[in-house]
Motif scaffolding. Structure first.
Motif, PDB file in Angstrom:
ATOM      1  N   ALA A 360       0.974  -1.314   0.064  1.00 31.61           N
ATOM      2  CA  ALA A 360       0.234   0.251  -0.088  1.00 31.61           C
ATOM      3  C   ALA A 360       0.890   1.223  -0.130  1.00 31.61           C
ATOM      4  O   ALA A 360       0.502   2.199  -0.632  1.00 31.61           O
ATOM      5  CB  ALA A 360      -1.034  -0.068   1.140  1.00 31.61           C
ATOM      6  N   HIS A 361       2.111   1.309   0.346  1.00 31.94           N
ATOM      7  CA  HIS A 361       2.886   2.389   0.645  1.00 31.94           C
ATOM      8  C   HIS A 361       3.989   2.354  -0.323  1.00 31.94           C
ATOM      9  O   HIS A 361       4.642   3.563  -0.518  1.00 31.94           O
ATOM     10  CB  HIS A 361       3.571   2.364   1.906  1.00 31.94           C
ATOM     11  CG  HIS A 361       2.650   2.389   3.137  1.00 31.94           C
ATOM     12  ND1 HIS A 361       1.831   3.506   3.207  1.00 31.94           N
ATOM     13  CD2 HIS A 361       2.482   1.682   4.097  1.00 31.94           C
ATOM     14  CE1 HIS A 361       1.259   3.487   4.471  1.00 31.94           C
ATOM     15  NE2 HIS A 361       1.697   2.171   4.766  1.00 31.94           N
ATOM     16  N   HIS A 424      -3.288   5.803  -4.349  1.00 29.65           N
ATOM     17  CA  HIS A 424      -4.267   6.239  -5.148  1.00 29.65           C
ATOM     18  C   HIS A 424      -5.536   5.308  -5.040  1.00 29.65           C
ATOM     19  O   HIS A 424      -6.480   5.781  -5.947  1.00 29.65           O
ATOM     20  CB  HIS A 424      -3.774   6.641  -6.722  1.00 29.65           C
ATOM     21  CG  HIS A 424      -3.672   8.189  -6.838  1.00 29.65           C
ATOM     22  ND1 HIS A 424      -4.507   9.062  -6.771  1.00 29.65           N
ATOM     23  CD2 HIS A 424      -2.363   8.709  -7.073  1.00 29.65           C
ATOM     24  CE1 HIS A 424      -4.115  10.055  -7.085  1.00 29.65           C
ATOM     25  NE2 HIS A 424      -2.626  10.137  -7.386  1.00 29.65           N
ATOM     26  N   MET A 425      -5.551   3.940  -4.920  1.00 27.38           N
ATOM     27  CA  MET A 425      -6.404   3.076  -4.939  1.00 27.38           C
ATOM     28  C   MET A 425      -7.293   3.149  -3.748  1.00 27.38           C
ATOM     29  O   MET A 425      -7.973   1.960  -3.650  1.00 27.38           O
ATOM     30  CB  MET A 425      -5.991   1.841  -5.276  1.00 27.38           C
ATOM     31  CG  MET A 425      -5.099   1.632  -6.510  1.00 27.38           C
ATOM     32  SD  MET A 425      -6.074   2.597  -8.054  1.00 27.38           S
ATOM     33  CE  MET A 425      -7.431   1.539  -8.029  1.00 27.38           C
ATOM     34  N   ALA A 426      -6.953   4.179  -2.793  1.00 23.89           N
ATOM     35  CA  ALA A 426      -7.749   3.931  -1.412  1.00 23.89           C
ATOM     36  C   ALA A 426      -9.185   4.402  -1.868  1.00 23.89           C
ATOM     37  O   ALA A 426      -9.550   5.171  -2.698  1.00 23.89           O
ATOM     38  CB  ALA A 426      -6.783   5.051  -0.500  1.00 23.89           C
ATOM     39  N   PHE A 427     -10.094   3.948  -0.822  1.00 20.41           N
ATOM     40  CA  PHE A 427     -11.628   4.287  -0.756  1.00 20.41           C
ATOM     41  C   PHE A 427     -12.151   3.958   0.509  1.00 20.41           C
ATOM     42  O   PHE A 427     -11.274   3.302   1.556  1.00 20.41           O
ATOM     43  CB  PHE A 427     -11.924   3.389  -1.844  1.00 20.41           C
ATOM     44  CG  PHE A 427     -12.165   1.757  -1.506  1.00 20.41           C
ATOM     45  CD1 PHE A 427     -12.998   1.199  -0.655  1.00 20.41           C
ATOM     46  CD2 PHE A 427     -11.006   0.874  -2.063  1.00 20.41           C
ATOM     47  CE1 PHE A 427     -12.984  -0.139  -0.386  1.00 20.41           C
ATOM     48  CE2 PHE A 427     -10.947  -0.252  -1.680  1.00 20.41           C
ATOM     49  CZ  PHE A 427     -11.861  -0.898  -0.807  1.00 20.41           C
ATOM     50  N   TYR A 428     -13.157   4.674   0.607  1.00 18.00           N
ATOM     51  CA  TYR A 428     -13.813   4.237   2.031  1.00 18.00           C
ATOM     52  C   TYR A 428     -14.428   2.924   2.173  1.00 18.00           C
ATOM     53  O   TYR A 428     -15.549   2.777   1.248  1.00 18.00           O
ATOM     54  CB  TYR A 428     -15.076   5.730   2.153  1.00 18.00           C
ATOM     55  CG  TYR A 428     -14.125   6.644   2.494  1.00 18.00           C
ATOM     56  CD1 TYR A 428     -13.516   6.957   3.830  1.00 18.00           C
ATOM     57  CD2 TYR A 428     -13.946   7.675   1.412  1.00 18.00           C
ATOM     58  CE1 TYR A 428     -13.153   8.201   4.055  1.00 18.00           C
ATOM     59  CE2 TYR A 428     -13.485   8.973   1.762  1.00 18.00           C
ATOM     60  CZ  TYR A 428     -12.832   9.299   3.206  1.00 18.00           C
ATOM     61  OH  TYR A 428     -12.244  10.471   3.040  1.00 18.00           O
ATOM     62  N   VAL A 435      -9.022   3.345   2.976  1.00 17.88           N
ATOM     63  CA  VAL A 435      -8.248   2.324   3.125  1.00 17.88           C
ATOM     64  C   VAL A 435      -7.715   1.937   1.803  1.00 17.88           C
ATOM     65  O   VAL A 435      -8.428   2.221   0.764  1.00 17.88           O
ATOM     66  CB  VAL A 435      -8.719   0.920   3.854  1.00 17.88           C
ATOM     67  CG1 VAL A 435      -9.239   1.330   5.261  1.00 17.88           C
ATOM     68  CG2 VAL A 435      -9.935   0.594   3.021  1.00 17.88           C
ATOM     69  N   VAL A 436      -6.443   1.169   1.705  1.00 23.32           N
ATOM     70  CA  VAL A 436      -6.173   0.551   0.349  1.00 23.32           C
ATOM     71  C   VAL A 436      -5.964  -1.054   0.907  1.00 23.32           C
ATOM     72  O   VAL A 436      -5.572  -1.355   1.854  1.00 23.32           O
ATOM     73  CB  VAL A 436      -4.438   0.893   0.434  1.00 23.32           C
ATOM     74  CG1 VAL A 436      -4.203   0.128  -0.982  1.00 23.32           C
ATOM     75  CG2 VAL A 436      -4.431   2.300  -0.243  1.00 23.32           C
ATOM     76  N   GLU A 437      -6.974  -1.764  -0.018  1.00 22.94           N
ATOM     77  CA  GLU A 437      -7.164  -3.116   0.430  1.00 22.94           C
ATOM     78  C   GLU A 437      -6.284  -3.956  -0.520  1.00 22.94           C
ATOM     79  O   GLU A 437      -6.039  -3.421  -1.756  1.00 22.94           O
ATOM     80  CB  GLU A 437      -8.451  -3.594   0.111  1.00 22.94           C
ATOM     81  CG  GLU A 437      -9.469  -2.979   1.218  1.00 22.94           C
ATOM     82  CD  GLU A 437     -10.975  -3.610   0.787  1.00 22.94           C
ATOM     83  OE1 GLU A 437     -11.802  -3.545   1.738  1.00 22.94           O
ATOM     84  OE2 GLU A 437     -11.203  -4.209  -0.233  1.00 22.94           O
ATOM     85  N   PRO A 438      -5.930  -5.164  -0.275  1.00 22.30           N
ATOM     86  CA  PRO A 438      -4.994  -6.059  -1.080  1.00 22.30           C
ATOM     87  C   PRO A 438      -6.186  -6.644  -2.045  1.00 22.30           C
ATOM     88  O   PRO A 438      -7.264  -6.452  -1.843  1.00 22.30           O
ATOM     89  CB  PRO A 438      -4.761  -7.222  -0.079  1.00 22.30           C
ATOM     90  CG  PRO A 438      -5.578  -7.078   1.083  1.00 22.30           C
ATOM     91  CD  PRO A 438      -5.895  -5.750   1.236  1.00 22.30           C
ATOM     92  N   LEU A 466      -4.762   1.798   6.499  1.00 21.85           N
ATOM     93  CA  LEU A 466      -5.406   3.028   6.533  1.00 21.85           C
ATOM     94  C   LEU A 466      -4.650   4.068   5.935  1.00 21.85           C
ATOM     95  O   LEU A 466      -3.292   4.015   5.953  1.00 21.85           O
ATOM     96  CB  LEU A 466      -5.803   3.501   8.068  1.00 21.85           C
ATOM     97  CG  LEU A 466      -6.724   2.945   8.922  1.00 21.85           C
ATOM     98  CD1 LEU A 466      -6.508   3.046  10.306  1.00 21.85           C
ATOM     99  CD2 LEU A 466      -7.915   3.394   8.172  1.00 21.85           C
ATOM    100  N   VAL A 467      -5.069   4.864   5.279  1.00 15.28           N
ATOM    101  CA  VAL A 467      -4.407   5.997   4.493  1.00 15.28           C
ATOM    102  C   VAL A 467      -4.600   7.332   4.859  1.00 15.28           C
ATOM    103  O   VAL A 467      -5.891   7.473   5.098  1.00 15.28           O
ATOM    104  CB  VAL A 467      -4.552   5.768   2.833  1.00 15.28           C
ATOM    105  CG1 VAL A 467      -4.033   7.061   2.021  1.00 15.28           C
ATOM    106  CG2 VAL A 467      -4.252   4.481   2.317  1.00 15.28           C
TER     107      VAL A 467
END
Length: 484
Positions: A360-361, A424-428, A435-438, A466-467
């Protein structure tokens, strides 16, 4: 409002006047909130130098107004933003035309090239005789003899731009045909006669931006339909019926639904509101001195009944349940987000990802080669979209994550690299955590949201993260070949 960071209320003080004072006196509002708002306003004034130089030197104002650099910038902005919506080989027009018809209410109008907030539009808004609503939140004065044309900077209409582009032997027939937003058809016959005498007809139609009820777009100017205002559609159809090859140029502030024009007219340009140098920019595009490279920042609907229509809908959107299209129309937009044609062609090739597994990072570099395969120099806007294939909540079918405009000579190639931050792929998620999910991410590179040329996937590994901050997407361009 103060809690939300709204520091100023304009143009009237419905809330930040007596209601605010009364609330402060009652103790309902902490004076500290007002202090914060005032401090931010004062800070901005200090940074603007208004305490050191609070007044304008009227005599010197003209020295920094409409300088050559500003006019050059106005031209570049107009030329770069024009979008070629459709072209069946009619454009660019040849310079050796013997006759041209320049038709439409915006053909020889400086006013219609300007947007809502230009100065003459505001002047219209305070003149009581120009059909302003009595509920408008602006003061009005009586200036029945004012000449608004005196308040425009020197500008180039489309007719003037075409006259500058064409040789002295080219016969130009010009007729407005109609006004922007009236039902008067008395001028259409003259426009038809002009079209019959010409080798090509260029029809300038669209809207009028401003603050009064004679306008068709602007602040507080709402419409129930999305077609051409007034009788402009009749004008276009009458010119087309002459059999003269026809180009339609749209000059407008809001997207117009022009399905009939798209179906019948061989070449269509979207010029938006191109301002003082718009006429010169449009003429240069029409005759190939410049190559259109603009792309649509919106999706344009086929019909008002489609609204809202947008490219980044959810998988269940953008269609009619199991049927797909409407029973009387496609559900796809008339022109998709990111669309824009060119007088040349571009090839996309050699897509590469720097990694197939990332956390994610981390970041992933997404690269491709763009080659101008045509015979004319031109601009292409390379667009990067992404789609989360398996998220815990429904995600859009694609989302724009980056874009880059590149200028290429014929046969020239460049390597474009987007450095995409995985966050950039984070969402609620369902708990409203950002969050960024696998999971697997599909990346798409293309010339528009509907013209995807290359695809690949990478996987986000690790735990749900968490982002706090989403970083931008830097883009680099490497020249691979150079024209002779």
């Amino acid at each position: 409002g103060l809690h939300a960071g709204i520091d100023i209320e304009l143009p009237a003080h419905d809330i930040y006047g007596d209601p605010l004072r009364n609330s402060l006196e009652r103790g309902d509002i902490d004076i500290g909130l007002v202090d914060i708002a005032v401090r931010r306003v004062l800070d901005m004034k200090f940074r603007l130098g208004l305490f050191e130089q609070p007044y304008v030197d009227v005599d010197d104002a003209i020295s920094v107004f409409m300088t050559p650099d500003q006019r050059d910038l106005s031209y570049v902005a107009a030329e770069k933003s024009i979008v070629l919506l459709k072209n069946e080989g009619l454009l660019p027009l040849p310079y050796d035309l013997k006759s041209v018809a320049v038709i439409g209410p915006s053909a020889h109008s400086v006013r219609n090239l300007q947007g809502n907030y230009h100065y003459p539009s505001h002047l219209e808004g305070v003149i009581s005789g120009v059909n302003v609503s009595q509920e408008a939140p602006v003061p009005t004065v009586s200036l029945p003899t004012v000449d608004l044309s005196e308040h425009f900077p020197p500008s180039v209409t489309v007719l003037e731009g075409l006259r500058q582009s064409l040789g002295p032997d080219t016969q130009i027939y010009s007729e407005p045909g109609c006004e922007i937003n009236t039902n008067d058809t008395s001028g259409i016959n003259a426009a038809v006669e002009a079209a019959r005498k010409a080798q090509v007809a260029i029809v300038m139609v669209g809207g009028k931006s401003g603050l009064n009820k004679e306008c068709t777009t602007g602040e507080s100017i709402d419409r129930a339909t999305l077609g051409l205002p007034g009788v402009q559609q009749q004008l276009v159809e009458a010119v087309y019926a002459t059999g003269t090859p026809t180009v339609v140029v749209l000059i407008n502030g809001r997207p117009l639904s022009t399905s009939w024009i798209d179906e019948h007219i061989p070449a269509v340009l979207e010029a938006w509101l191109p301002a003082q140098e718009g006429g010169r920019a449009i003429a240069n595009i029409l005759f190939g001195r410049a190559n259109p490279g603009g792309k649509l920042p919106v999706s344009i609907p086929r019909h008002v009944g489609q609204v809202p229509v947008y490219y980044n809908h959810k998988p269940s959107g953008g269609r009619t349940h199991w049927q797909g299209d409407y029973i009387d129309s496609p559900t796809s937009p008339l022109y998709p987000f990111g669309h824009g044609l060119s007088y040349t062609t571009f090839e996309y090739s050699n897509l590469q990802l720097s990694a197939t597994e990332v956390t994610a990072h981390e970041t992933v570099d997404i690269s491709c080669t763009i080659t101008n395969t045509g015979s004319m120099a031109g601009d292409e806007v390379v667009q990067l979209y992404a789609h989360d294939l398996h998220a815990s909540v429904t995600r859009p079918v694609k989302e724009l994550k980056g874009f880059k405009r590149v200028s290429l000579a014929p046969r020239e190639s460049v390597r474009v690299t987007f450095r995409l931050s995985v966050n950039h792929m984070a969402f609620y998620d369902r708990q409203m955590n950002f969050v960024v999910e696998p999971g697997h991410i599909e990346v798409m590179l293309g010339s528009s949201s509907a013209d995807i040329r290359l695809k690949d996937t990478f996987e986000i590994v690790g735990k749900t993260t968490l982002v706090q901050q989403v970083f931008n997407t830097p883009v680099t361009v490497e020249r691979l070949t150079f024209p002779e």
